[in-house]
Scaffold this motif. Sequence first.
Motif, PDB file in Angstrom:
ATOM      1  N   ILE A   1       7.924   8.098  -2.902  1.00 11.71           N
ATOM      2  CA  ILE A   1       6.804   7.603  -2.099  1.00 11.71           C
ATOM      3  C   ILE A   1       5.704   7.177  -3.063  1.00 11.71           C
ATOM      4  N   VAL A   2       5.385   5.898  -3.058  1.00 11.40           N
ATOM      5  CA  VAL A   2       4.319   5.390  -3.924  1.00 11.40           C
ATOM      6  C   VAL A   2       3.212   4.852  -3.031  1.00 11.40           C
ATOM      7  N   ILE A   3       1.997   5.366  -3.228  1.00  5.09           N
ATOM      8  CA  ILE A   3       0.868   4.948  -2.404  1.00  5.09           C
ATOM      9  C   ILE A   3      -0.225   4.402  -3.312  1.00  5.09           C
ATOM     10  N   ASN A   4      -0.618   3.175  -3.062  1.00  3.15           N
ATOM     11  CA  ASN A   4      -1.593   2.504  -3.937  1.00  3.15           C
ATOM     12  C   ASN A   4      -1.233   2.670  -5.402  1.00  3.15           C
TER      13      ASN A   4
ATOM     14  N   VAL B   1      15.438   6.868   4.223  1.00  3.28           N
ATOM     15  CA  VAL B   1      14.415   6.068   4.901  1.00  3.28           C
ATOM     16  C   VAL B   1      13.650   5.246   3.860  1.00  3.28           C
ATOM     17  N   SER B   2      13.666   3.943   4.027  1.00  4.54           N
ATOM     18  CA  SER B   2      12.944   3.054   3.113  1.00  4.54           C
ATOM     19  C   SER B   2      12.061   2.113   3.915  1.00  4.54           C
ATOM     20  N   ILE B   3      10.826   1.961   3.487  1.00  9.51           N
ATOM     21  CA  ILE B   3       9.925   1.018   4.156  1.00  9.51           C
ATOM     22  C   ILE B   3       8.723   0.719   3.270  1.00  9.51           C
ATOM     23  N   THR B   4       8.221  -0.491   3.389  1.00 12.63           N
ATOM     24  CA  THR B   4       7.004  -0.890   2.693  1.00 12.63           C
ATOM     25  C   THR B   4       5.951  -1.236   3.739  1.00 12.63           C
ATOM     26  N   VAL B   5       4.748  -0.710   3.545  1.00 11.34           N
ATOM     27  CA  VAL B   5       3.646  -0.976   4.468  1.00 11.34           C
ATOM     28  C   VAL B   5       2.530  -1.677   3.707  1.00 11.34           C
TER      29      VAL B   5
ATOM     30  N   MET C   1       4.303   2.985  25.151  1.00  9.36           N
ATOM     31  CA  MET C   1       5.014   1.765  24.757  1.00  9.36           C
ATOM     32  C   MET C   1       4.149   0.507  24.894  1.00  9.36           C
ATOM     33  N   LYS C   2       3.337   0.463  25.939  1.00  5.62           N
ATOM     34  CA  LYS C   2       2.499  -0.724  26.129  1.00  5.62           C
ATOM     35  C   LYS C   2       1.494  -0.847  24.977  1.00  5.62           C
ATOM     36  N   PHE C   3       0.915   0.302  24.647  1.00  7.43           N
ATOM     37  CA  PHE C   3      -0.022   0.371  23.527  1.00  7.43           C
ATOM     38  C   PHE C   3       0.672  -0.054  22.227  1.00  7.43           C
ATOM     39  N   ALA C   4       1.860   0.487  21.979  1.00 12.68           N
ATOM     40  CA  ALA C   4       2.590   0.177  20.738  1.00 12.68           C
ATOM     41  C   ALA C   4       2.861  -1.325  20.656  1.00 12.68           C
ATOM     42  N   ARG C   5       3.196  -1.897  21.788  1.00 10.55           N
ATOM     43  CA  ARG C   5       3.484  -3.333  21.810  1.00 10.55           C
ATOM     44  C   ARG C   5       2.226  -4.150  21.479  1.00 10.55           C
ATOM     45  N   ASP C   6       1.084  -3.751  22.037  1.00 10.52           N
ATOM     46  CA  ASP C   6      -0.167  -4.499  21.838  1.00 10.52           C
ATOM     47  C   ASP C   6      -0.715  -4.370  20.421  1.00 10.52           C
ATOM     48  N   VAL C   7      -0.641  -3.153  19.885  1.00  6.47           N
ATOM     49  CA  VAL C   7      -1.437  -2.844  18.703  1.00  6.47           C
ATOM     50  C   VAL C   7      -0.666  -3.039  17.389  1.00  6.47           C
ATOM     51  N   SER C   8       0.667  -3.025  17.453  1.00  7.59           N
ATOM     52  CA  SER C   8       1.462  -2.937  16.224  1.00  7.59           C
ATOM     53  C   SER C   8       1.728  -4.278  15.577  1.00  7.59           C
ATOM     54  N   SER C   9       1.747  -4.273  14.247  1.00  7.57           N
ATOM     55  CA  SER C   9       2.307  -5.431  13.560  1.00  7.57           C
ATOM     56  C   SER C   9       3.819  -5.278  13.455  1.00  7.57           C
ATOM     57  N   ARG C  10       4.291  -4.038  13.374  1.00  7.89           N
ATOM     58  CA  ARG C  10       5.725  -3.758  13.333  1.00  7.89           C
ATOM     59  C   ARG C  10       6.032  -2.467  14.064  1.00  7.89           C
ATOM     60  N   VAL C  11       7.227  -2.384  14.593  1.00  8.35           N
ATOM     61  CA  VAL C  11       7.663  -1.165  15.279  1.00  8.35           C
ATOM     62  C   VAL C  11       8.918  -0.644  14.577  1.00  8.35           C
TER      63      VAL C  11
ATOM     64  N   MET D   1       0.821  -1.210   0.000  1.00 10.17           N
ATOM     65  CA  MET D   1       0.000   0.000   0.000  1.00 10.17           C
ATOM     66  C   MET D   1       0.860   1.267   0.000  1.00 10.17           C
ATOM     67  N   ILE D   2       1.936   1.253   0.823  1.00  4.69           N
ATOM     68  CA  ILE D   2       2.871   2.381   0.837  1.00  4.69           C
ATOM     69  C   ILE D   2       4.274   1.834   0.563  1.00  4.69           C
ATOM     70  N   GLN D   3       4.945   2.422  -0.418  1.00  2.00           N
ATOM     71  CA  GLN D   3       6.334   2.041  -0.682  1.00  2.00           C
ATOM     72  C   GLN D   3       7.185   3.292  -0.636  1.00  2.00           C
ATOM     73  N   ILE D   4       8.053   3.357   0.336  1.00  2.00           N
ATOM     74  CA  ILE D   4       8.915   4.526   0.486  1.00  2.00           C
ATOM     75  C   ILE D   4      10.348   4.079   0.255  1.00  2.00           C
TER      76      ILE D   4
END
Length: 240
Positions: free
Chosen positions: A58-61, A20-24, A196-206, A1-4
Motif C-alpha cells: 500500500i503506497v499513499i502519496n 486486491v489491487s487498485i489505484t485511487v 445504492m442511489k447515493f453511491a450512483r450519484d456521488v461516485s467516480s467509480r464503484v 494518491m493510493i496504490q494498492i
Amino acid sequence: MIQIKHLSKKFGALEVLRDVSITVRKGEVISIIGPSGTGKSTFLRCINLLDRPSGGSIVINGVDILDPKADVPAIRRKMNMVFQSFNLYQHLSVMDNLTLGPVKLLQTGRQEAEKKALELLKLVGLAEKADSFPDELSGGQKQRVAIARCLAMEPSIILFDEPTSALDPTMVSEVLAVIRRLARDGMTMLIVTHEMKFARDVSSRVLYMDEGVIYEEGPPEQIFDNPQKERTKIFINRVR
Ligand code: ADP
Ligand code: MG
C-alpha cells in the motif's frame, strides 16, 4: 494518491482479502458495495493500518505505509476514518471532540482550533450544538459531528465504513448531504455503503467486492445499469 497491489489479509486460516489491487487518484470518490462478510471493512481497516495486511503493498502519496519504519500515527492523521458507530468521546462536548485531535496531535493553538471547529460545525449544520454532549444528539447529528471531527484533522483521504447504517431512515439523508458536499469540494474518499442511489450519484467509480476480491469495478453507470459479471448482476438485482 493510493496504490494498492496484491493486498491480502488472513485471520488465521480465514482468507478475507485476496489479491486486491487498485489505484485511487486525488479527488476520486470510490464506493465499495457487496454482500456482508466479504471483506469491505477489513479492506478499509488495512488501508488505515487498523488491521495489518498479510501481504501486498500500500503506497499513499508516495509513502510505503507497510514499511516497518513508516510513521503510522502520521499516516492515520492524513487518512481519517468515519465509522458506522460514530465513536465520539462521550465525556467530551462536541467542541472538545473537535479540538482534542488538533490541539494534541497537530499542536494547533486552542483558540485557532475552536475557530476551525466552529467553521466545521457550520459546514455540517450544527454550529448551535458546540456545547452539547454526544448523548444529547440524534444519530444523524452524532455522525455529522464525527465527520466534522474527522475534517478537523485536515485529512487528505477519508474512509467511510457504512456511515449511515446505524441511522434511522429519516436521518440518512442529512449525513449523505454532508458527504456529497465533500465530494463536490474534491475530497478523496472511499465509502463502503448500502445506499445504492447515493453511491450512483456521488461516485467516480464503484467497486463490487465479493468473497475477498474486487469482483467487478467500473463507473456507476456500468455497475448499476449494465453489470458485466454474473454475481454483480445478482447482487444489483437483489438490492435494486
Ligand atoms: P464486510 O465489511 O464486507 O461485512 P468484514 O471485513 O467485516 O466484511 O469481514 C470479512 C470476514 O472477516 C468475515 O468473515 C469476518 O468474520 C472476518 N473478520 C473480520 N475481522 C476479523 C477479526 N478481527 N478476526 C477474525 N475474523 C475477522
Ligand atoms: Mg463491514
